[in-house]
Design an enzyme around this catalytic site. Structure first.
Site, PDB file in Angstrom:
ATOM      1  N   LYS A 118      -3.014 -29.497   5.533  1.00  0.00           N
ATOM      2  CA  LYS A 118      -4.413 -29.346   5.947  1.00  0.00           C
ATOM      3  C   LYS A 118      -4.637 -29.913   7.353  1.00  0.00           C
ATOM      4  CE  LYS A 118      -6.677 -28.559   1.644  1.00  0.00           C
ATOM      5  NZ  LYS A 118      -7.722 -28.868   0.681  1.00  0.00           N
TER       6      LYS A 118
ATOM      7  N   TYR B 207       0.845  -1.189   0.000  1.00  0.00           N
ATOM      8  CA  TYR B 207       0.000   0.000   0.000  1.00  0.00           C
ATOM      9  C   TYR B 207       0.889   1.251   0.000  1.00  0.00           C
ATOM     10  CZ  TYR B 207      -3.677  -3.361   1.082  1.00  0.00           C
ATOM     11  OH  TYR B 207      -4.537  -4.429   1.037  1.00  0.00           O
TER      12      TYR B 207
HETATM   13  P1  FAD Z   1     -19.554 -35.436   3.165  1.00  0.00           P
HETATM   14  O1  FAD Z   1     -18.403 -34.781   3.776  1.00  0.00           O
HETATM   15  O2  FAD Z   1     -19.332 -36.268   1.986  1.00  0.00           O
HETATM   16  O3  FAD Z   1     -20.289 -36.287   4.299  1.00  0.00           O
HETATM   17  C1  FAD Z   1     -21.321 -37.183   4.040  1.00  0.00           C
HETATM   18  C2  FAD Z   1     -21.400 -38.180   5.184  1.00  0.00           C
HETATM   19  O4  FAD Z   1     -22.572 -38.943   5.035  1.00  0.00           O
HETATM   20  C3  FAD Z   1     -20.244 -39.166   5.216  1.00  0.00           C
HETATM   21  O5  FAD Z   1     -19.638 -39.156   6.494  1.00  0.00           O
HETATM   22  C4  FAD Z   1     -20.899 -40.522   4.944  1.00  0.00           C
HETATM   23  O6  FAD Z   1     -20.284 -41.561   5.660  1.00  0.00           O
HETATM   24  C5  FAD Z   1     -22.310 -40.286   5.428  1.00  0.00           C
HETATM   25  N1  FAD Z   1     -23.321 -41.125   4.802  1.00  0.00           N
HETATM   26  C6  FAD Z   1     -23.604 -41.244   3.481  1.00  0.00           C
HETATM   27  N2  FAD Z   1     -24.643 -42.077   3.309  1.00  0.00           N
HETATM   28  C7  FAD Z   1     -25.032 -42.483   4.534  1.00  0.00           C
HETATM   29  C8  FAD Z   1     -26.066 -43.330   5.014  1.00  0.00           C
HETATM   30  N3  FAD Z   1     -26.934 -43.892   4.187  1.00  0.00           N
HETATM   31  N4  FAD Z   1     -26.161 -43.549   6.329  1.00  0.00           N
HETATM   32  C9  FAD Z   1     -25.298 -42.956   7.192  1.00  0.00           C
HETATM   33  N5  FAD Z   1     -24.324 -42.144   6.803  1.00  0.00           N
HETATM   34  C10 FAD Z   1     -24.202 -41.911   5.492  1.00  0.00           C
HETATM   35  N6  FAD Z   1     -13.651 -28.358   0.980  1.00  0.00           N
HETATM   36  C11 FAD Z   1     -13.281 -27.135   1.268  1.00  0.00           C
HETATM   37  O7  FAD Z   1     -14.134 -26.261   1.389  1.00  0.00           O
HETATM   38  N7  FAD Z   1     -11.970 -26.814   1.472  1.00  0.00           N
HETATM   39  C12 FAD Z   1     -10.993 -27.730   1.367  1.00  0.00           C
HETATM   40  O8  FAD Z   1      -9.817 -27.406   1.536  1.00  0.00           O
HETATM   41  C13 FAD Z   1     -11.358 -29.048   1.060  1.00  0.00           C
HETATM   42  N8  FAD Z   1     -10.414 -29.997   0.931  1.00  0.00           N
HETATM   43  C14 FAD Z   1     -10.793 -31.250   0.621  1.00  0.00           C
HETATM   44  C15 FAD Z   1      -9.815 -32.219   0.469  1.00  0.00           C
HETATM   45  C16 FAD Z   1     -10.161 -33.516   0.161  1.00  0.00           C
HETATM   46  C17 FAD Z   1      -9.085 -34.543  -0.006  1.00  0.00           C
HETATM   47  C18 FAD Z   1     -11.538 -33.860  -0.007  1.00  0.00           C
HETATM   48  C19 FAD Z   1     -11.930 -35.263  -0.332  1.00  0.00           C
HETATM   49  C20 FAD Z   1     -12.512 -32.892   0.122  1.00  0.00           C
HETATM   50  C21 FAD Z   1     -12.150 -31.590   0.418  1.00  0.00           C
HETATM   51  N9  FAD Z   1     -13.095 -30.584   0.530  1.00  0.00           N
HETATM   52  C22 FAD Z   1     -12.716 -29.326   0.854  1.00  0.00           C
HETATM   53  C23 FAD Z   1     -14.522 -30.829   0.231  1.00  0.00           C
HETATM   54  C24 FAD Z   1     -15.364 -30.934   1.484  1.00  0.00           C
HETATM   55  O9  FAD Z   1     -14.793 -31.861   2.367  1.00  0.00           O
HETATM   56  C25 FAD Z   1     -16.777 -31.323   1.077  1.00  0.00           C
HETATM   57  O10 FAD Z   1     -17.322 -30.323   0.267  1.00  0.00           O
HETATM   58  C26 FAD Z   1     -17.664 -31.502   2.299  1.00  0.00           C
HETATM   59  O11 FAD Z   1     -17.144 -32.538   3.112  1.00  0.00           O
HETATM   60  C27 FAD Z   1     -19.088 -31.856   1.902  1.00  0.00           C
HETATM   61  O12 FAD Z   1     -19.809 -32.032   3.082  1.00  0.00           O
HETATM   62  P2  FAD Z   1     -21.095 -32.961   3.201  1.00  0.00           P
HETATM   63  O13 FAD Z   1     -21.435 -32.994   4.633  1.00  0.00           O
HETATM   64  O14 FAD Z   1     -22.137 -32.496   2.252  1.00  0.00           O
HETATM   65  O15 FAD Z   1     -20.649 -34.395   2.691  1.00  0.00           O
HETATM   66  P1  NAP Z   2     -13.761 -30.334  -8.994  1.00  0.00           P
HETATM   67  O1  NAP Z   2     -12.988 -29.215  -8.430  1.00  0.00           O
HETATM   68  O2  NAP Z   2     -15.069 -30.029  -9.613  1.00  0.00           O
HETATM   69  O3  NAP Z   2     -12.810 -31.059 -10.038  1.00  0.00           O
HETATM   70  C1  NAP Z   2     -13.195 -32.174 -10.752  1.00  0.00           C
HETATM   71  C2  NAP Z   2     -12.146 -32.464 -11.848  1.00  0.00           C
HETATM   72  O4  NAP Z   2     -12.588 -33.571 -12.575  1.00  0.00           O
HETATM   73  C3  NAP Z   2     -11.939 -31.342 -12.812  1.00  0.00           C
HETATM   74  O5  NAP Z   2     -10.562 -31.262 -13.117  1.00  0.00           O
HETATM   75  C4  NAP Z   2     -12.729 -31.767 -14.035  1.00  0.00           C
HETATM   76  O6  NAP Z   2     -12.062 -31.103 -15.055  1.00  0.00           O
HETATM   77  C5  NAP Z   2     -12.630 -33.281 -13.955  1.00  0.00           C
HETATM   78  N1  NAP Z   2     -13.787 -33.998 -14.494  1.00  0.00           N
HETATM   79  C6  NAP Z   2     -15.101 -33.702 -14.357  1.00  0.00           C
HETATM   80  N2  NAP Z   2     -15.849 -34.636 -14.980  1.00  0.00           N
HETATM   81  C7  NAP Z   2     -15.004 -35.554 -15.499  1.00  0.00           C
HETATM   82  C8  NAP Z   2     -15.188 -36.747 -16.248  1.00  0.00           C
HETATM   83  N3  NAP Z   2     -16.390 -37.190 -16.574  1.00  0.00           N
HETATM   84  N4  NAP Z   2     -14.101 -37.414 -16.640  1.00  0.00           N
HETATM   85  C9  NAP Z   2     -12.870 -36.988 -16.304  1.00  0.00           C
HETATM   86  N5  NAP Z   2     -12.643 -35.858 -15.603  1.00  0.00           N
HETATM   87  C10 NAP Z   2     -13.703 -35.151 -15.202  1.00  0.00           C
HETATM   88  O7  NAP Z   2     -14.039 -31.401  -7.885  1.00  0.00           O
HETATM   89  P2  NAP Z   2     -13.090 -32.200  -6.893  1.00  0.00           P
HETATM   90  O8  NAP Z   2     -11.671 -32.026  -7.204  1.00  0.00           O
HETATM   91  O9  NAP Z   2     -13.683 -33.561  -6.901  1.00  0.00           O
HETATM   92  O10 NAP Z   2     -13.383 -31.529  -5.516  1.00  0.00           O
HETATM   93  C11 NAP Z   2     -14.673 -31.650  -4.911  1.00  0.00           C
HETATM   94  C12 NAP Z   2     -14.993 -30.403  -4.177  1.00  0.00           C
HETATM   95  O11 NAP Z   2     -14.169 -30.287  -3.031  1.00  0.00           O
HETATM   96  C13 NAP Z   2     -14.717 -29.232  -5.063  1.00  0.00           C
HETATM   97  O12 NAP Z   2     -15.869 -28.467  -5.241  1.00  0.00           O
HETATM   98  C14 NAP Z   2     -13.657 -28.458  -4.381  1.00  0.00           C
HETATM   99  O13 NAP Z   2     -13.945 -27.087  -4.351  1.00  0.00           O
HETATM  100  C15 NAP Z   2     -13.629 -28.992  -2.975  1.00  0.00           C
HETATM  101  N6  NAP Z   2     -12.232 -28.997  -2.588  1.00  0.00           N
HETATM  102  C16 NAP Z   2     -11.669 -27.823  -2.274  1.00  0.00           C
HETATM  103  C17 NAP Z   2     -10.338 -27.776  -1.959  1.00  0.00           C
HETATM  104  C18 NAP Z   2      -9.700 -26.479  -1.588  1.00  0.00           C
HETATM  105  O14 NAP Z   2      -8.516 -26.452  -1.333  1.00  0.00           O
HETATM  106  N7  NAP Z   2     -10.410 -25.395  -1.517  1.00  0.00           N
HETATM  107  C19 NAP Z   2      -9.574 -28.923  -1.978  1.00  0.00           C
HETATM  108  C20 NAP Z   2     -10.173 -30.117  -2.318  1.00  0.00           C
HETATM  109  C21 NAP Z   2     -11.508 -30.124  -2.639  1.00  0.00           C
HETATM  110  P3  NAP Z   2     -12.203 -31.418 -16.616  1.00  0.00           P
HETATM  111  O15 NAP Z   2     -13.671 -31.585 -16.817  1.00  0.00           O
HETATM  112  O16 NAP Z   2     -11.624 -30.253 -17.312  1.00  0.00           O
HETATM  113  O17 NAP Z   2     -11.386 -32.625 -16.812  1.00  0.00           O
END
Ligand code: FAD
Ligand code: NAP
Ligand code: SF4
Length: 681
Positions: A426, A170
């Protein structure tokens, strides 16, 4: 004075001579967007008053420009504007007369998204919207008068002090650094000349506000810029500012365009406070330190090391307005910890100045709009799925007085957060899970783990049992339709992260969204996580904390330990890979992975997987990726089987989180939607 048993230093008042700060916890400055919002002053009053009641000793407001050219919206340059600010100061002093509130004067200089922006020289910032106009002598005098006028008006508005920001790229900081100050007059050239403007601002502000008003100067103690400020210059400036009348010096570790993360989640807690500690040895005035201090024990340890007199926590106060009070009362396990994701705060600020909130606390900056009032009609609610959406809904609904049973098929709460927490960088996600576990116990949610719920189970539970079912069952990973998708070398991201399948030396990651990047981080890194080890972090980002070369980084080569795997991250879109990642953190992930040699390829069409590897067309040219493992990170689809069954059987149900909508789902949206729903349940 009673000494606090756990946090004796944090809860020791700080005597400034003319006034006292009741403890050492400061809420640092954050622009929230309320400054420009409709009813912004009423909303800011509620937002700050809640933090004042929450126990913090001093609050710094978001930055307010002293004139039009210094910003883009809010400003403080007239008595009428000062009158509006009185709403905020009155609310804070009414909430707790012992809490101090200071207004930050922020002149954005070359970073002002304003065509009239000004700077010492006409040097456009890499991240600025406009090339600034070079200030002439008259222009410099006008800026000085505007600072003085703004500080005097802040005093008139009832603030206890002002903070003058002299860092981050800034206006004031662009005078200090040779690459943004090309002047040859008395405001440029030697460091003595370059620091003249910031020191003059402090001197004149002090003269205008008198002795009994807090004047804080925010200095870039390590600006992270190649060719940035040398340590001797930092010390010279700090001493000059002290002599010019600053009450407190606040250390900052930032220049917005510097390619080093300083507050993102991969930065270790309190990584930078050692720099403040060194500066503290040469100054008489108290020092504030900051960056990634998110829990009271971290704050206490910083104070115990003698690194600072006051600890600034900015984003942690969005995440939990009662952080300080909870620490004082021994309720640390109830703190909703800032996970440093930036997703609802800084990504909003820098992504077009959207309204700020907090991923783990959607009430932040919505204090007048989103409230969890005790219900007059308690109901029995079943919540299926204990991911972020289910956890947020269940705990808020129970807090409001509903009787809530929370089911999950897994053996622990957290859903996908149990995958996220395994990604190096994370580790803070563990805190969110700890918080929700505590809230489940505190609000009496009945938790039933290892229970896969279907419509029959809910009916057997007693058809009269639940008044409503909240379906938070999340997602299923998308499985692309592709020849060879069942080949043994194809692994799902869940199995890869959980370590259930071996990962080879040569890997293709199919899908480069958030999860694709996280998987690449997991399988490319080696050794301890940088977030957990300051020395590893410094090495990975090329920071020399010991010798403090210019900016802390000049001439230091970043060195990343790698797993030695050959990794390619693929996507179908022709956009740059990683474009959809967070505005303020995406670049860190792209840079880390490319430094580890991870290749990123866009414009890919997947053809088949076989023993030879992954066959594709890249920009319509055949290309075989000879890999041992293909990890599928191809997005997600909503899991709605339960909801559909309940609908068929006429059982009242609502969808939330990924089960509601998987496209563009993240925890920010899942938690916010769940809290909004629970507030009205
Ligand atoms: P989920 O987290 O998918 O939870 C659903 C739950 O329902 C699960 O525990 C499952 O066991 C349970 N369930 C399903 N069916 C049944 C049933 N029939 N009976 C009982 N239990 C059931 N988001 C961010 O914003 N920032 C991030 O940095 C980020 N990093 C991520 C990194 C990774 C590796 C992953 C995989 C995801 C990340 N996300 C991040 C995404 C974020 O975790 C999801 O968007 C979020 O968890 C979605 O929340 P949810 O409660 O809708 O579903
Ligand atoms: P995403 O961000 O929507 O990425 C999905 C990837 O799959 C994209 O690269 C997409 O790009 C590809 N894809 C989609 N359809 C496909 C198909 N039919 N065949 C092959 N490739 C396909 O979702 P995500 O990585 O699964 O993450 C899930 C959610 O968690 C996201 O919304 C994300 O924001 C959240 N998350 C956030 C963080 C964070 O640090 N903020 C970290 C992890 C997860 P192309 O279609 O171009 O291939
Ligand atoms: Fe912290 Fe993330 Fe909330 Fe910002 S959005 S305050 S970084 S938890």
């Amino acid at each position: 004075m009673n000494i606090h048993s756990r946090y004796p230093l944090l809860f020791t008042p700080l005597d400034l001579g003319f006034t006292q700060i009741k403890n050492r916890a400061l809420m640092g400055s954050m622009h929230t967007g309320l400054e420009e919002a409709e009813n912004g002053f009423e909303r800011m009053a509620a937002y700050f008053a809640e933090r004042a009641r929450g126990g913090v000793g001093m609050i710094i407001t978001g930055g307010i420009p002293p004139n039009e050219e210094g910003g883009f919206g809010a400003k403080l340059s007239t008595p009428e504007e000062a009158e509006q600010h009185r709403t905020v100061t009155t609310a804070v002093h009414t909430a707790d007369p012992d809490v101090k509130i200071c207004m930050q004067i922020l002149h954005m200089g070359a970073l002002a998204p304003n065509p009239s922006c000004v700077a010492p020289s006409a040097v456009k910032s890499r991240i600025g919207a406009f090339k600034p106009r070079e200030l002439d002598e008259e222009g410099i005098e006008k800026q000085l008068l505007d600072f003085v006028n703004c500080a005097a008006l802040a005093k008139q508005a009832g603030y206890d002090g002002v903070e003058i920001i002299g860092s981050a790229g800034y206006l004031l900081s662009t005078f200090l650094v040779a690459k943004t100050n090309l002047r040859t007059d008395k405001w440029g050239g030697s460091f003595e000349n370059r620091m003249r403007f910031p020191v003059e601002v402090v001197r004149r502000v002090r003269a205008a506000v008198g002795p009994n008003f807090i004047v804080i100067f925010r200095i870039a103690a390590m600006d992270m810029l190649e060719g940035g400020m040398a340590w001797e210059e930092v010390v010279t400036l700090a001493l000059a500012v002290e002599a010019a009348g600053a009450t407190i010096i606040s250390t900052h570790f930032c220049w917005h365009e510097a390619p080093v993360p300083t507050i993102a989640t991969m930065v270790p807690r309190a990584a930078f406070t050692q720099v403040t500690g060194r500066l503290r040895k040469v100054l008489k005035v108290p020092l504030i330190t900051s960056n990634r201090i998110n829990m009271p024990d971290v704050a206490e340890a910083v104070l115990a090391r003698g690194d600072a007199d006051i600890v600034s926590m900015a984003r942690p106060m969005l995440a939990d307005p009662e952080l300080v009070r909870k620490a004082f009362e021994g309720r640390e396990d109830e703190i909703n910890t800032c996970i440093a994701c930036n997703q609802a705060c800084l990504d909003h600020t820098f992504g077009g100045y959207k309204q700020v909130s907090c991923l783990v606390n959607p009430r932040a900056c919505r204090e007048t709009l989103l409230n969890y009032k005790t219900t007059a009609q308690p109901r029995r609610l079943a919540v299926v799925g204990a991911g972020p959406a289910g956890l947020a809904f269940a705990t808020v609904a129970a807090q409001r007085g509903h009787q809530v049973t929370l089911f999950d098929s897994g053996s622990e709460v957290g859903g996908q957060f149990n995958l996220a927490k395994r990604i190096p960088g994370k580790e803070e996600f563990y805190e969110t899970l700890r918080y929700y576990q505590r809230m489940i116990a505190k609000h009496g949610v009945v938790l039933r783990l290892n229970t896969r719920v279907d419509a029959a189970l809910l009916t057997a539970e007693g058809s009269e049992g639940f008044d409503e079912v909240i379906v938070a069952t999340g997602i299923v990973p998308r499985q692309p339709t592709l020849e060879g998708i069942k080949h043994p070398k194809v692994v799902s991201y869940i199995d890869a992260i959980m370590g259930r399948q071996p990962i080879g030396q040569r890997v293709a990651i199919m899908g480069a969204g958030g999860i694709g990047f996280d998987v690449a981080e997991l399988i490319s890194h080696a050794g301890p996580s940088a977030a957990m080890d300051c020395a590893v972090f410094a090495k990975e980002w090329g920071i020399d904390f010991v010798n403090h070369p210019r900016g802390g980084v000049t001439g230091v080569q970043p060195q990343s330990a790698t797993s030695g795997r050959t990794i390619t991250l693929l996507q179908r879109k022709t956009d740059p890979v990683g474009k959809s990642l967070g505005r303020t953190t995406g670049w860190t992930h792209r840079l880390t992975l490319s430094r580890r040699g991870v290749r990123m390829v866009n414009g890919v069409e997947y053809l088949k997987v076989d023993d030879a590897g992954l066959h594709t067309l890249v920009n319509n040219e055949p290309k075989l990726f000879e890999v041992d493992t293909v990890i599928v990170c191809a997005g997600q689809l909503p899991l709605r089987t339960l909801f559909d069954d309940l609908q068929t059987q006429g059982i009242k149900a609502a969808l939330v989180g990924g089960a509601f909508e998987a496209s563009e789902l993240d925890a920010k949206r899942a938690i916010e939607q769940a809290c909004q729903l629970a507030a009205s349940a």
